[in-house]
Write a protein that holds these residues in place. Structure first.
Motif, short mmCIF file in Angstrom:
data_model
loop_
_atom_site.label_atom_id
_atom_site.label_comp_id
_atom_site.label_asym_id
_atom_site.label_seq_id
_atom_site.Cartn_x
_atom_site.Cartn_y
_atom_site.Cartn_z
N MET A 295 0.82 -1.22 0.00
CA MET A 295 0.00 0.00 0.00
C MET A 295 0.86 1.27 0.00
O MET A 295 0.54 2.25 -0.66
CB MET A 295 -0.94 0.01 1.22
N VAL A 296 1.96 1.22 0.78
CA VAL A 296 2.87 2.38 0.82
C VAL A 296 3.43 2.64 -0.57
O VAL A 296 3.43 3.77 -1.07
CB VAL A 296 4.01 2.14 1.84
N LEU A 297 3.89 1.55 -1.20
CA LEU A 297 4.46 1.66 -2.55
C LEU A 297 3.39 2.20 -3.52
O LEU A 297 3.67 3.06 -4.35
CB LEU A 297 4.94 0.27 -3.00
N ALA A 298 2.15 1.71 -3.37
CA ALA A 298 1.06 2.14 -4.26
C ALA A 298 0.77 3.63 -4.09
O ALA A 298 0.62 4.36 -5.08
CB ALA A 298 -0.19 1.32 -3.99
N ALA A 299 0.71 4.10 -2.84
CA ALA A 299 0.41 5.53 -2.60
C ALA A 299 1.54 6.41 -3.14
O ALA A 299 1.30 7.41 -3.81
CB ALA A 299 0.20 5.77 -1.10
N ALA A 300 2.79 5.99 -2.86
CA ALA A 300 3.94 6.78 -3.33
C ALA A 300 3.97 6.80 -4.86
O ALA A 300 4.21 7.85 -5.47
CB ALA A 300 5.24 6.20 -2.78
N CYS A 301 3.71 5.65 -5.47
CA CYS A 301 3.74 5.58 -6.93
C CYS A 301 2.60 6.37 -7.56
O CYS A 301 2.77 6.97 -8.62
CB CYS A 301 3.71 4.12 -7.40
N ALA A 302 1.44 6.38 -6.88
CA ALA A 302 0.31 7.18 -7.39
C ALA A 302 0.67 8.66 -7.41
O ALA A 302 0.35 9.39 -8.35
CB ALA A 302 -0.93 6.94 -6.55
N GLY A 303 1.37 9.10 -6.35
CA GLY A 303 1.82 10.50 -6.30
C GLY A 303 2.77 10.82 -7.45
O GLY A 303 2.62 11.83 -8.14
N VAL B 283 7.65 19.46 -4.33
CA VAL B 283 7.63 19.02 -2.94
C VAL B 283 7.25 17.54 -2.87
O VAL B 283 7.78 16.77 -2.06
CB VAL B 283 6.62 19.88 -2.13
N LEU B 284 6.36 17.14 -3.77
CA LEU B 284 5.81 15.79 -3.76
C LEU B 284 6.79 14.74 -4.30
O LEU B 284 6.97 13.68 -3.70
CB LEU B 284 4.52 15.80 -4.60
N ALA B 285 7.42 15.02 -5.44
CA ALA B 285 8.19 13.98 -6.16
C ALA B 285 9.34 13.39 -5.34
O ALA B 285 9.45 12.17 -5.27
CB ALA B 285 8.68 14.53 -7.49
N PRO B 286 10.22 14.22 -4.73
CA PRO B 286 11.32 13.61 -3.98
C PRO B 286 10.81 12.78 -2.80
O PRO B 286 11.38 11.74 -2.48
CB PRO B 286 12.14 14.80 -3.47
N ALA B 287 9.70 13.24 -2.19
CA ALA B 287 9.14 12.48 -1.06
C ALA B 287 8.69 11.10 -1.53
O ALA B 287 8.84 10.12 -0.81
CB ALA B 287 7.98 13.25 -0.43
N THR B 288 8.17 10.99 -2.77
CA THR B 288 7.71 9.67 -3.24
C THR B 288 8.88 8.70 -3.31
O THR B 288 8.75 7.55 -2.89
CB THR B 288 7.05 9.74 -4.65
N LEU B 289 10.04 9.16 -3.82
CA LEU B 289 11.18 8.23 -3.95
C LEU B 289 11.75 7.87 -2.59
O LEU B 289 12.09 6.72 -2.34
CB LEU B 289 12.26 8.82 -4.87
N THR B 290 11.84 8.86 -1.67
CA THR B 290 12.38 8.53 -0.34
C THR B 290 11.42 7.60 0.42
O THR B 290 11.86 6.74 1.17
CB THR B 290 12.69 9.78 0.51
N ILE B 291 10.11 7.77 0.21
CA ILE B 291 9.15 6.86 0.86
C ILE B 291 9.36 5.43 0.33
O ILE B 291 9.38 4.47 1.10
CB ILE B 291 7.69 7.33 0.60
N VAL B 292 9.59 5.32 -0.99
CA VAL B 292 9.81 3.99 -1.58
C VAL B 292 11.11 3.38 -1.05
O VAL B 292 11.12 2.23 -0.59
CB VAL B 292 9.88 4.08 -3.13
N THR B 293 12.21 4.16 -1.06
CA THR B 293 13.50 3.58 -0.66
C THR B 293 13.54 3.26 0.83
O THR B 293 14.17 2.31 1.25
CB THR B 293 14.69 4.50 -1.02
N SER B 294 12.82 4.06 1.67
CA SER B 294 12.87 3.77 3.10
C SER B 294 11.91 2.65 3.49
O SER B 294 12.02 2.06 4.55
CB SER B 294 12.59 5.03 3.92
#
Length: 454
Positions: free
Chosen positions: A1-9, A105-116
């Motif tokens: 779900m985390v990956l899905a939300a980050a990827c949707a962003g 603001v959104l895009a870098p947060a999506t990648l850090t959410i995925v990697t963490s």
């Protein structure tokens, strides 16, 4: 779900670079935009996006990924409403700039959410490949989604569609994503750096675009060009002196980081403009409707995703550097083929074949470059370096569109016949081919032969 939300962003952010392409002729007719104004519908977004993305990456490390993800998505969604309701050209451009800020603001947060969320190793490589493919898919779906909405409803819906999607993703993110920060959360944000970088880039792009009407020697061109370069030089000076810079110049001491970013900038400059020219060619010269133009570009879009998905497997065999070079060569062949287009071209030879080659090559090159850049980064700089990779690609895109549009306009020399327009677009693709070959050469010479993959 985390990956899905980050990827949707991430999908929304990238979709909005390309979704407006197919709607440009309709926007132009409705709001009375000039051909230069039309480029700024794309560039207002991409320059604000590129200029503030490093700030976004740093903010995600400092204030928490979830908080910045929600802030960026909220801003982006609100600006989409404003753009969709715009009654004047300047209102649309202003909304696009604010959308770009939200995206930054959104895009870098999506990648850090995925990697963490995913531990290092093959699983993380797969997660990053999925994230890249979703981004590429956003770019890919843009033409189709934009064409459908423009044909069935109106161009306004290419922006308004973000609103319901944004709301759903915000709710999902609030529920699923856990807050996380970088190791050192006491640091300050370097706002002057972000403003200087964005203003400098915008001024340079504006100066390049002015050459279409004024020529290179005119004050209308030289003032913004030189002013922009001065602002960028000032940005570097500020970064060298400030205690907590937006872009610590030390990260460029790593050869993989500096080489990968340079290659991203060069490759991005050609690939971003490719969508713009393919769309205006399909609608303006071949007479496609917005939906037909969107459908025509679907195979090229799918080939980007294919390239991004094949890349991790091929990297294991060839090594990241060689794959990045091979991808750029494939893309350059596509650009060369595309430059043979004519005013009465068939779909198979003027859009389908070259489009697939160009985008397959771009997909193959992007994943290894992103992994080379992030592999060379210190652990505390992960958010920064992933932001930097995206910044390089988007900045390259904004400048590339300005330069290649100018090349096309110079070749067209004011002609409006299908033949004159096609000659201009063909020259832009020929120039693009040379740029991508230069990128391949740059990667080959500058990138270390073997780099460790963390």
């Amino acid at each position: 779900m985390v990956l899905a939300a980050a990827c949707a962003g991430q999908f929304l952010v990238v979709l909005d670079v390309s979704v407006v392409n197919v709607a440009l002729p309709s926007m132009r007719a409705d709001l009375g935009l000039s051909s230069v104004g039309l480029q700024w519908v794309l560039n207002a977004y991409s320059i604000a996006f590129a200029g503030f993305m490093l700030l976004g990456g740093r903010a995600a490390d400092l204030f928490g990924r979830k908080r910045m993800f929600l802030t960026g998505l909220g801003l982006f969604t609100a600006a989409s409403v404003a753009g969709g309701l715009a009654g004047e050209g300047w209102q649309l451009l202003a909304a696009r700039a604010v959308q770009g800020l939200g995206a930054a603001v959104l895009a870098p947060a999506t990648l850090t959410i995925v990697t963490s969320a995913v531990p290092p190793g093959p699983a993380r490589t797969r997660a990053i490949a999925t994230w890249s493919a979703v981004g590429a898919g956003g770019g890919a779906a843009g033409g189709l989604v934009g064409g459908l909405l423009t044909d069935l409803l109106s161009w306004r819906w290419v922006l308004l569609i973000n609103v319901p999607v944004g709301v759903v993703v915000i709710v999902a993110a609030v529920v699923c994503i856990r807050e996380g920060r970088g190791a050192d959360a006491r640091r300050r944000l370097d706002l002057p750096g972000a403003v200087l970088a964005t203003a400098g880039l915008a001024a340079v792009a504006y100066g390049i675009v002015q050459t279409e009407e004024a020529g290179w020697g005119d004050a209308a061109t030289l003032v913004p060009l030189l002013g922009g370069l001065a602002l960028l030089a000032l940005f570097v000076a500020v970064e060298a002196r400030t205690r907590e810079p937006l872009m610590p110049l030390k990260v460029f001491r790593s050869r993989p980081v500096s080489a990968a970013n340079a290659a991203m900038l060069v490759n991005g400059s050609a690939s971003f403009a490719m969508w713009f020219f393919m769309t205006v060619y399909a609608q303006g010269v071949l007479g496609y409707t917005p939906l037909q133009a969107g459908l025509a570009l679907v195979p090229s879009s799918l080939s980007v995703i294919l390239g991004s998905k094949l890349a991790p497997r091929l990297m294991a065999v060839t090594g990241a550097r060689d794959l990045a070079v091979a991808g750029a060569l494939v893309a350059a062949a596509g650009f060369g083929w595309q430059s043979l287009m004519d005013a009465h071209g068939s779909y198979a030879t003027t859009i389908l074949g070259p489009g697939i080659l160009m985008m397959l090559g771009v997909g193959l090159a992007i994943t290894p470059l992103a992994s080379l850049a992030t592999a060379g980064a210190a652990p505390g700089d992960a958010g920064l370096v992933s932001g930097l990779v995206n910044t390089s690609r988007t900045m390259g895109g904004a400048l590339g569109l300005a330069v290649l549009s100018t090349v096309a306009a110079a070749t067209t020399a004011g002609g409006t016949s299908p033949e004159a327009l096609t000659a201009g677009y063909a020259m832009a693709f020929r120039t693009g081919a040379i740029v991508v070959l230069a990128g391949a050469l740059l990667t080959w010479l500058w990138m270390p032969r073997r780099t460790e993959h963390h």
